[in-house]
Design an enzyme around this catalytic site. Structure first.
Site, short mmCIF file in Angstrom:
data_model
loop_
_atom_site.label_atom_id
_atom_site.label_comp_id
_atom_site.label_asym_id
_atom_site.label_seq_id
_atom_site.Cartn_x
_atom_site.Cartn_y
_atom_site.Cartn_z
N ASN A 3 -10.47 -2.72 2.18
CA ASN A 3 -10.10 -2.73 0.76
C ASN A 3 -11.32 -2.44 -0.11
O ASN A 3 -12.44 -2.41 0.40
CB ASN A 3 -9.55 -4.11 0.37
N HIS B 253 0.83 -1.23 0.00
CA HIS B 253 0.00 0.00 0.00
C HIS B 253 0.86 1.27 0.00
O HIS B 253 0.51 2.27 0.62
CB HIS B 253 -0.95 0.04 1.21
N HIS C 100 -4.28 1.05 11.83
CA HIS C 100 -4.09 -0.20 12.56
C HIS C 100 -5.46 -0.81 12.85
O HIS C 100 -6.27 -0.17 13.54
CB HIS C 100 -3.35 0.11 13.86
FE1 HDE Z 1 -2.71 -4.76 5.42
N1 HDE Z 1 -0.89 -4.01 5.90
N2 HDE Z 1 -2.08 -6.61 5.95
N3 HDE Z 1 -4.47 -5.60 4.76
N4 HDE Z 1 -3.35 -2.99 4.82
C1 HDE Z 1 -0.52 -2.73 5.75
O1 HDE Z 1 0.62 -1.48 7.37
C2 HDE Z 1 -0.98 -6.87 6.69
C3 HDE Z 1 -4.82 -6.91 4.83
C4 HDE Z 1 -4.60 -2.67 4.37
O2 HDE Z 1 -3.35 3.55 3.94
C5 HDE Z 1 0.80 -2.42 6.37
O3 HDE Z 1 1.00 0.71 7.78
C6 HDE Z 1 -0.93 -8.26 7.04
C7 HDE Z 1 -6.22 -7.08 4.58
C8 HDE Z 1 -4.65 -1.28 4.00
O4 HDE Z 1 -1.73 3.34 5.40
C9 HDE Z 1 1.21 -3.76 7.01
C10 HDE Z 1 -2.04 -8.82 6.47
C11 HDE Z 1 -6.70 -5.83 4.36
C12 HDE Z 1 -3.37 -0.79 4.24
C13 HDE Z 1 0.05 -4.66 6.63
C14 HDE Z 1 -2.76 -7.78 5.79
C15 HDE Z 1 -5.59 -4.91 4.47
C16 HDE Z 1 -2.60 -1.88 4.77
C17 HDE Z 1 1.81 -1.79 5.46
C18 HDE Z 1 -2.48 -10.27 6.48
C19 HDE Z 1 -8.13 -5.43 4.01
C20 HDE Z 1 -2.86 0.61 3.98
C21 HDE Z 1 1.93 -0.35 5.91
C22 HDE Z 1 -2.79 -10.75 7.69
C23 HDE Z 1 -9.08 -5.76 5.03
C24 HDE Z 1 -3.17 1.53 5.12
C25 HDE Z 1 1.15 -0.26 7.09
C26 HDE Z 1 -2.72 2.93 4.80
C27 HDE Z 1 -1.26 -1.76 5.17
C28 HDE Z 1 -0.02 -5.93 7.02
C29 HDE Z 1 -3.93 -8.02 5.06
C30 HDE Z 1 -5.75 -3.51 4.26
C31 HDE Z 1 2.55 -4.31 6.64
C32 HDE Z 1 0.14 -8.93 7.87
C33 HDE Z 1 -7.01 -8.39 4.62
C34 HDE Z 1 -5.83 -0.52 3.43
O5 HDE Z 1 1.31 -3.66 8.38
#
Ligand code: HDE
Length: 721
Positions: free
Chosen positions: A149, A76, A340
């Site tokens: 999402n 992202h 978060h």
């Molecule tokens: Fe994320 N995801 N994600 N994700 N995600 C990040 O956090 C992660 C997942 C989503 O505009 C990171 O600050 C894991 C699902 C958005 O700043 C990180 C798993 C969904 C954004 C991270 C998922 C999301 C992130 C990277 C699997 C939809 C951007 C930078 C368990 C429900 C937020 C950050 C923004 C961002 C980890 C799966 C949505 C690395 C481990 C499912 C919208 O922490």
């Protein structure tokens, strides 16, 4: 006065003698507040001499510059954000005690960030990808982050697989190619071995992955969450965002071209609409499932690769988010915002979705690296509006000056403060879910139905949507070099729909394999039948869910749509002005596009400002095109390859085209000179017509644009070869 005009005036009126002061008249200083006398010449030993190490002004400036970049988000990375507010329509006290969902007169401030997932910060907006849809609510009970999402399901069922998924989708490590794309071997290798991703992959291959605008896409919380009311009753809830402008996408060949013409297409669109006062709006929707109904579905509510069809559990629209203010500084706000899923408020809680649980660790961990330490909550964009009092202290870049000697709990020297809060005064208490289980690595049997909802999604698409999915698979797998990966993938698609698999295979020039080629799942509970823990075939009759098709989500009107008016010297200025007036009154943004910049002279001598020259724009950046008459104008355009390309692209991408007077001649290649009035069964979305006044053409034009695209045109040209 428009912002642009004001900026121009500011520049013109800048007093150059004041050079070295900023626009508010302040003097330039160092970071220590020292006024700088000369910021343009380094300190040298003589005008032709070497620079002195003593030049602390230059050293400070360059050192700061050297450290301007922080690590981009691992996923992202590329995004756009905006401020706004959220308001609930009526109290939801029956379902939740969350403070921001009680009072319809309360406007809760929000910051939303939209993003692509795979690409780096400098990639293109129109990559085929999921869009992040993250909203931070600054509530009086603390920050609540809904980090979702624009698709309701996810690739994997368990967070432990996330690093594998992301390694597979990111550029391949040996040559760092391709950027922001899924069309490569490692991605499809992983997916072809991961049957649980099939449902999500169909969403990704659909046009939902290339939205027309961030303002025209849905948002989903993806996981099942809990609502808890004041009596402690828990219900399951799924969250939705429904855009008031409808749900619309571009087509793939258009996306490819936009990526070159304007890689910032979606970020610019969001920014400009807010600047223009066209504030993007989404309704907040919830699907509620009573606890006692948890097991009544043929899928598991904890499985993030499944959605709850809206026809089974309707979405109730309970409030609205309006984004009405652009950030003042991209880095300070959009880049430094830290979301978060664990930022909760009382009244909302987690479920045991194994994907959600893993996320709860990851987001804090990633901010420590990205934002440099544990004090990222003190960065202005992340600050809670509710007071923050705790015994957390120090660390890199601490801003708060905590006073007093007490930084522990319990204490008497600090009067026992800060105190723990009882539940009835918004103290957060986790939902006391009963747990009686054995430690195990595995998942429940229903998680293994990977194909039924994928079939449901495919079945629910309109014919043109299905066609685009087939083409997307052909494109993506066509880029894959390992034949075995393509075969496995087509074998997987055969589990979803035989014709889908057949059509994709035909495009790739391969046969559909006779059976699914997957390794055996060995994580089977000791007392269970191993057969139940392997991918199951799709259920016989999955039916359809009309809510899954974008064609079931029409928009009303043409508010904020971008319309090109193609013109050159000698244009029929009366027609141009009348059309522009009608379109503007309907809320559209019109732009005059001409072979060159500057001013045009109409047939009657009126001067008309050119907004874009053909060299700097393209049909792909617009929703529709109008070609007014005027013999000289049309003759000039007819000689311009860029003008003809503009019109043919609009035709190819099924956009509405209107022409009046001599302008009709430029559309005749598509109507074969037959369509006098156009816009019928034969020429969908083409509005011509000597038999209609400009006002009538404008009315029909507006009606046709509000249908977004005229897909019949595409299906027709497919049929005719
Ligand atoms: Fe994320 N995801 N994600 N994700 N995600 C990040 O956090 C992660 C997942 C989503 O505009 C990171 O600050 C894991 C699902 C958005 O700043 C990180 C798993 C969904 C954004 C991270 C998922 C999301 C992130 C990277 C699997 C939809 C951007 C930078 C368990 C429900 C937020 C950050 C923004 C961002 C980890 C799966 C949505 C690395 C481990 C499912 C919208 O922490």
């Amino acid at each position: 006065m428009s912002k642009k005009k004001k900026q121009d005036d500011d520049v013109k009126s800048a007093d150059l003698a004041r050079f070295g002061q900023d626009s508010t008249g302040q003097y330039l200083t160092t970071d220590q507040g020292l006024r700088i006398n000369d910021d343009q010449n380094s300190l040298k030993a003589g005008v032709r001499g070497s620079t002195l190490l003593e030049d602390f002004i230059q050293l400070e400036k360059i050192t700061h510059f050297d450290h301007e970049r922080i690590p981009e988000r691992v996923v992202h990375a590329r995004g756009a954000g905006a401020h706004g507010y959220f308001q609930v329509y009526e109290s939801q006290a029956r379902l939740t005690k969350a403070g921001f969902l009680q009072d319809p007169s309360l406007k809760t401030p929000v910051f939303a960030r939209f993003s692509t997932v795979a690409g780096s910060r400098g990639s293109s907006d129109l990559a085929r990808d999921v869009r992040g849809f993250a909203v931070k609510f600054y509530t009086k009970e603390g920050n609540y982050d809904l980090v979702g999402n624009n698709m309701p399901v996810f690739f994997i069922q368990d967070a432990v697989k996330f690093p594998d998924l992301i390694h597979a989708v990111k550029p391949e490590p040996h040559h760092e190619i391709p950027q922001a794309a899924t069309a490569h071997d490692t991605f499809w290798d992983f997916i072809s071995l991961m049957p649980e991703s099939t449902h999500m992959v169909l969403w990704i291959m659909s046009d939902r992955a290339i939205p027309r605008s961030l303002r025209m896409m849905e948002g989903f919380g993806v996981h099942t969450f809990r609502f808890i009311n004041a009596e402690g009753k828990s219900r399951f809830v799924k969250f939705h965002w429904k855009p008031l402008l409808g749900v619309h996408s571009v087509v793939w060949s258009e996306a490819l071209e936009i990526s070159g013409k304007d890689p910032d297409f979606q970020r610019r669109d969001l920014w400009e609409s807010i600047e223009n006062g066209d504030f993007p709006e989404w309704e907040f929707g919830i699907q509620i499932v009573e606890e006692e109904d948890e097991n009544k579905f043929d899928f598991d509510l904890l499985d993030p690769t499944k959605l709850i069809p809206e026809e089974l559990v309707p979405v109730q629209r309970i409030g609205k988010m309006v984004l009405n203010r652009n950030p003042q500084n991209y880095f300070a706000e959009t880049e430094q915002v830290a979301f978060h899923p664990g930022h909760l408020v009382p009244g909302i809680d987690f479920t045991n979705d194994p994907l959600l649980q893993g996320r709860l660790f990851s987001y804090t961990d990633t901010q420590l690296t990205r934002l440099g330490g544990p004090n990222f909550h003190e960065i202005p964009i992340n600050r809670s509006v509710a007071p923050v009092n705790n015994n957390q202290r120090e660390g890199h870049m601490r801003q708060t000056i905590n006073t007093g000697r007490v930084s522990y709990s319990p204490n008497t020297l600090g009067g026992g403060c800060p105190m723990q809060a009882a539940a009835d005064i918004s103290g957060f208490v986790s939902y006391p879910e009963k747990i009686d289980a054995q430690k195990v690595r595995g998942k429940s049997e229903k998680f293994f139905d990977h194909f039924s909802q994928a079939s449901l999604f495919f079945n629910s698409q309109a014919d043109w949507e299905q066609e685009h999915i087939v083409k997307a698979f052909q494109f993506e797998l066509g880029k894959v070099e390992a034949p075995s990966v393509c075969e496995r993938m087509v074998g997987m698609l055969a589990q979803v729909d035989k014709t889908l698999a057949g059509r994709v295979a035909a495009g790739l020039g391969i046969a559909v394999p006779a059976k699914l080629q997957l390794p055996l799942n060995r994580s089977v509970p000791a007392d269970a039948n191993p057969e139940d823990y392997q991918p199951k075939p799709a259920r016989k009759s999955v039916g359809t869910s009309p809510a899954l098709s974008m064609s079931s989500k029409p928009s009303e009107g043409i508010r904020t749509r971008k319309i090109a008016i193609l013109a050159a010297d000698g244009v029929d200025e009366t027609a141009l002005a009348a059309m522009k007036k009608a379109l503007t009154a309907a809320g559209a943004n019109c732009r005059v596009v001409a072979p060159r910049g500057g001013m045009l002279r109409g047939a009657g001598g009126t001067e008309i400002k050119v907004d874009h020259s053909l060299a700097t724009t393209g049909s792909v950046l617009f929703d529709a095109v109008y070609i007014p008459g005027g013999t000289r104008s049309v003759a000039t355009l007819g000689r311009e390859a860029d003008a003809l390309h503009f019109i043919s692209q609009a035709y190819k991408h099924c956009k509405t085209i209107a022409a009046s007077g001599e302008g009709r001649g430029l559309v005749s290649p598509f109507t074969g000179n037959q369509g006098r009035n156009g816009d019928g069964e034969q020429f969908p979305g083409i509005i011509l017509g000597p038999d209609r006044s400009i006002e009538k053409i404008a009315e029909d034009f507006i009606g046709a644009i509000s249908r977004h695209r005229h897909w019949k045109r595409e299906m027709k040209s497919e049929a005719s070869g």
